[in-house]
Design an enzyme around this catalytic site. Structure first.
Site, short mmCIF file in Angstrom:
data_model
loop_
_atom_site.label_atom_id
_atom_site.label_comp_id
_atom_site.label_asym_id
_atom_site.label_seq_id
_atom_site.Cartn_x
_atom_site.Cartn_y
_atom_site.Cartn_z
N GLU A 39 142.88 -16.87 66.59
CA GLU A 39 142.82 -18.33 66.81
C GLU A 39 144.16 -18.72 67.38
O GLU A 39 145.12 -18.94 66.64
CB GLU A 39 142.60 -19.07 65.49
CG GLU A 39 141.31 -18.78 64.79
CD GLU A 39 140.10 -19.33 65.51
OE1 GLU A 39 140.25 -20.02 66.54
OE2 GLU A 39 138.99 -19.06 65.05
N CYS A 43 145.98 -27.13 66.49
CA CYS A 43 145.59 -26.37 67.68
C CYS A 43 144.54 -27.14 68.45
O CYS A 43 144.34 -26.91 69.63
CB CYS A 43 145.14 -24.96 67.32
SG CYS A 43 143.86 -24.93 66.11
N GLY A 75 147.82 -18.59 65.30
CA GLY A 75 149.19 -18.83 65.76
C GLY A 75 149.21 -19.01 67.27
O GLY A 75 148.20 -19.37 67.88
N SER A 76 150.37 -18.73 67.85
CA SER A 76 150.53 -18.97 69.29
C SER A 76 149.87 -17.85 70.10
O SER A 76 149.59 -16.77 69.60
CB SER A 76 152.02 -19.00 69.62
OG SER A 76 152.58 -17.73 69.34
N GLY A 93 149.41 -13.76 69.63
CA GLY A 93 148.14 -13.08 69.85
C GLY A 93 148.25 -11.92 70.82
O GLY A 93 147.56 -10.91 70.69
C1 UN1 Z 1 144.27 -25.60 63.47
O1 UN1 Z 1 144.90 -26.53 63.99
O2 UN1 Z 1 144.73 -24.44 63.42
O3 UN1 Z 1 139.39 -29.09 63.90
C2 UN1 Z 1 142.95 -25.79 62.79
C3 UN1 Z 1 140.46 -29.34 63.32
C4 UN1 Z 1 140.67 -28.74 61.95
C5 UN1 Z 1 141.19 -27.36 62.03
C6 UN1 Z 1 142.39 -27.18 62.91
N1 UN1 Z 1 139.42 -28.77 61.25
O4 UN1 Z 1 141.32 -30.05 63.81
#
Ligand code: UN1
Length: 510
Positions: free
Chosen positions: A266, A300, A244-245, A249
Site C-alpha cells: 500500500e 494516502c 508506506g512510500s 515499496g
Molecule cells: C492510509 O492513509 O494509509 O480511506 C489509509 C481512508 C482510510 C484509510 C487510509 N480509511 O482514508
C-alpha cells in the site's frame, strides 16, 4: 483539556519509565539500545519512551509466532473469529482513550483519532463474520466418480509494516483478517508512533492471555535494520504487508519477490477529484475540504489534485479559498480544530521544499503556503493553481497541498487524472449518469478506488482497499482481500474403482 499522564496510564503506558518495545507472548524492556522517545506533533514535547527491540528480539518474535502457528492453524476458523470479536469488544471500551492517544501521538484531530479506532472495531466485526465465510469453490470433474474443489489454508506468519498516519487501524486490517485466516502476525509499527502500538498490544495481550493464545499477534518496536528489514529476506515470513512510500515499496517488493515470498503493498497516492459543471457544488466543496485538509494532508487517500470544469472553476475556487480561510489550525486535541500539525520537523521541511519548488516552477499559491511560527509542526493548508501537467503535482508530498487545474471536458479530466505514476483513489462529482458511468468504465479512472459524489478519502472497511501502478497493487481490508492471507489448494478426489486420466490420456502396461 486532557489529563495526559492519566490517559496514558489507563492505556497501560508508563509516562515516566521505559515501556516495553517487544510483545512476543511476553513483554520485554531489557534492550541494550537507547530507548525510543515519542514526541507529540502538537507541541514537539516528549510523551513517553519505549525500549527498542533488537535483531535478537526479532528472532524471538518469529520463533514465538511459529510455535503459536502450529496450533492456531488447526483451530476452527469460527473459533478464531470469536477471539477477534473479543478484541473488537475491548476496543469499543477504550475507543475514546485510544482515539485520544492516536491524536496525541500522530497529530490527527480527535474525531479522526476516534474514527480510526472505529475502523478497527469495524474490521473486527467484518473479520468475525468472515471467519464463517472463507469459501472455496467446487468444480465439476471431467472424470466419472471424481470430485474437484479448492480450499483455503493458513499461510503462516504475516509481517505487517505500518506507517505513522494510521498507527492502529492498518495493523487491525491485517492482524484481524490474518487471525481468522489462521495466520500469526508480526507487527513492525512506525518509530514515530510507538505508544499507539504499546497501547494496542496491552489490549491484545489481555485478550490473548484470556484465551490461552499468546503468540499469535506479536510486535517488535525498533529500528528498521533490526526489525523491519529482516522480514524482507526471511523465508519464515510468508507475506509481508507493507504500508508506506513508493520509495519503500521499491525496496520491499523486489526483496520479498527474490525469495518467492508474497508482498502486499500500500504505497503512495496522488488522488484527484473531478468537478463537472452539473455537480452539486456544495457536496463537492465539503468533499474537497475533508479530502485535502483532513489529517493535515497525511492520508494516502488525501485529495491532492482538483480538476474543474471551466464553467464552475472560478466560482468553485473562490468558495474553496473562502472555506480554507475558516479552517482552524491548531491543537488536534481541541474540538474546534480542523487541521492539526504534521508529524514532525522533517515533514515540515518537505512542505517547505515543495512550496519552494512550486514557486520556482511558476505555480500560483492561492492561499496558505506558510509554516506557522509556533511550537509543534504546523503548516497552512495550501491551494496552488497550476497549468495541466505541472511537474510538482506528479509527486506525493505528505502535506496539505492541493493543486487546482481546469479541464474542458470529462475525457480531458480523466486523462489528466490518470497521467501520474500513482493509482490509489479518485472521484468525480456530477449529476449525470452518463458522466458518472464514463468515469467508472474501463476507459475511465485507472485507480483502485473510484467514487461518484464522494471524496477520495475515508473509505469504508467493507471494500477492498488499495491501488494500481506505483501504489503497489495490493488490496487490504474488506471484500475478498482475505485471499492474500491464505494459500489456495486444489483437490481432486477419486471415489471410483478406475483411474481415468485427464485429457483422455492412456498410459498402461499390457
Ligand atoms: C492510509 O492513509 O494509509 O480511506 C489509509 C481512508 C482510510 C484509510 C487510509 N480509511 O482514508
Amino acid at each position: 483539556m486532557h489529563d495526559l499522564p492519566a490517559l496514558l496510564r489507563r492505556l497501560g503506558i508508563d509516562p515516566d519509565g521505559v515501556n516495553p518495545g517487544l510483545y512476543v507472548g511476553s513483554f520485554s524492556s531489557a534492550s541494550p539500545k537507547p530507548p525510543l522517545a515519542s514526541f507529540a506533533p502538537r507541541d514537539g514535547a516528549p510523551i513517553a519512551s519505549v525500549s527498542r527491540a533488537t535483531r535478537e528480539d526479532y528472532e524471538r518474535a518469529v520463533r514465538s509466532g511459529e510455535a503459536a502457528f502450529r496450533e492456531w492453524r488447526s483451530v476452527p476458523a469460527p473459533v478464531r473469529g470469536e477471539l477477534v470479536r473479543q478484541l473488537g469488544d475491548e476496543l469499543r471500551r477504550v475507543k475514546d482513550d485510544l482515539g485520544a492517544l492516536v491524536s496525541l501521538e500522530c497529530g490527527k484531530i480527535l474525531t479522526e483519532g476516534r474514527g480510526e479506532v472505529q475502523e478497527m472495531i469495524d474490521i473486527a466485526d467484518f473479520a468475525c463474520g468472515l471467519s464463517r465465510q472463507l469459501y472455496g469453490l467446487s468444480m465439476h470433474s471431467e472424470r466419472p466418480q471424481h470430485r474437484m474443489f479448492e480450499q483455503w489454508h493458513p499461510l503462516g506468519t504475516v509481517g505487517c509494516i505500518t506507517a505513522f498516519n494510521f498507527p492502529v487501524a492498518v495493523w487491525a486490517w491485517n492482524a484481524f483478517i490474518a487471525a481468522v485466516c489462521g495466520d500469526v502476525t508480526l507487527w513492525k509499527p512506525s518509530e514515530k508512533t510507538p505508544l499507539c502500538a504499546v497501547a494496542v498490544n496491552r489490549i491484545v495481550d489481555r485478550v490473548l492471555e484470556r484465551n490461552g493464545r499468546r503468540g499469535i499477534m506479536n510486535c517488535v518496536i525498533g529500528d528498521v535494520p533490526d526489525v523491519g528489514e529482516p522480514m524482507l529476506d526471511d523465508p519464515r515470513i510468508a507475506l509481508v504487508s507493507a504500508t508506506g512510500s513508493t520509495r519503500m515499496g521499491r525496496i520491499v517488493g523486489p526483496r520479498v519477490a527474490a525469495r518467492f515470498g508474497r508482498s502486499l503493498l500500500e504505497l503512495g497516492g496522488n488522488n484527484a477529484i473531478i468537478v463537472m459543471d452539473d455537480a452539486d457544488l456544495s457536496l463537492a466543496l465539503s468533499a474537497v475540504l475533508f479530502g485535502a485538509v483532513g489529517t493535515a494532508g497525511q492520508r494516502c487517500t488525501t485529495t491532492r489534485r482538483l480538476f474543474l470544469h471551466p464553467a464552475i472553476a472560478k466560482r468553485f475556487t473562490e468558495s474553496l479559498v473562502a472555506a480554507y480561510a475558516k479552517v482552524r489550525i491548531g491543537d488536534p486535541l481541541d474540538d474546534a480544530t480542523l487541521c492539526g500539525p504534521l508529524i514532525d520537523a522533517d515533514a515540515v521541511a518537505g512542505f517547505r521544499r515543495a512550496l519552494d519548488e512550486i514557486r520556482r516552477q511558476g505555480g500560483e499559491v492561492l492561499c496558505g503556503g506558510r509554516v506557522l511560527d509556533r511550537p509543534g509542526f504546523y503548516v497552512e493548508p495550501t491551494i496552488v493553481r497550476a497549468p495541466l501537467g505541472f511537474a510538482p503535482s506528479r509527486e506525493e508530498v505528505f502535506a496539505p497541498i492541493l493543486y487546482v487545474f481546469e479541464t474542458a471536458t470529462l475525457d480531458d479530466a480523466i486523462r489528466a487524472q490518470n497521467d501520474v505514476p500513482q493509482g490509489l483513489s479518485s472521484a468525480v462529482f456530477t449529476d449525470s449518469v452518463r458522466r458518472a458511468e464514463t468515469f467508472l468504465s474501463p476507459a475511465g479512472s485507472d485507480c483502485g478506488i473510484a467514487n461518484v459524489n464522494i471524496g477520495t478519502s475515508g473509505a469504508e472497511i467493507g471494500g477492498a482497499f488499495g491501488g494500481e501502478k506505483e501504489t503497489g497493487g495490493g488490496r487490504e481490508s474488506g471484500s475478498d482481500a482475505w485471499k492474500q492471507y491464505m494459500r489456495r489448494q486444489t483437490c481432486t478426489v477419486n471415489w471410483g474403482t478406475a483411474l481415468p486420466l485427464a485429457q483422455g490420456v492412456s498410459f498402461r502396461v499390457e
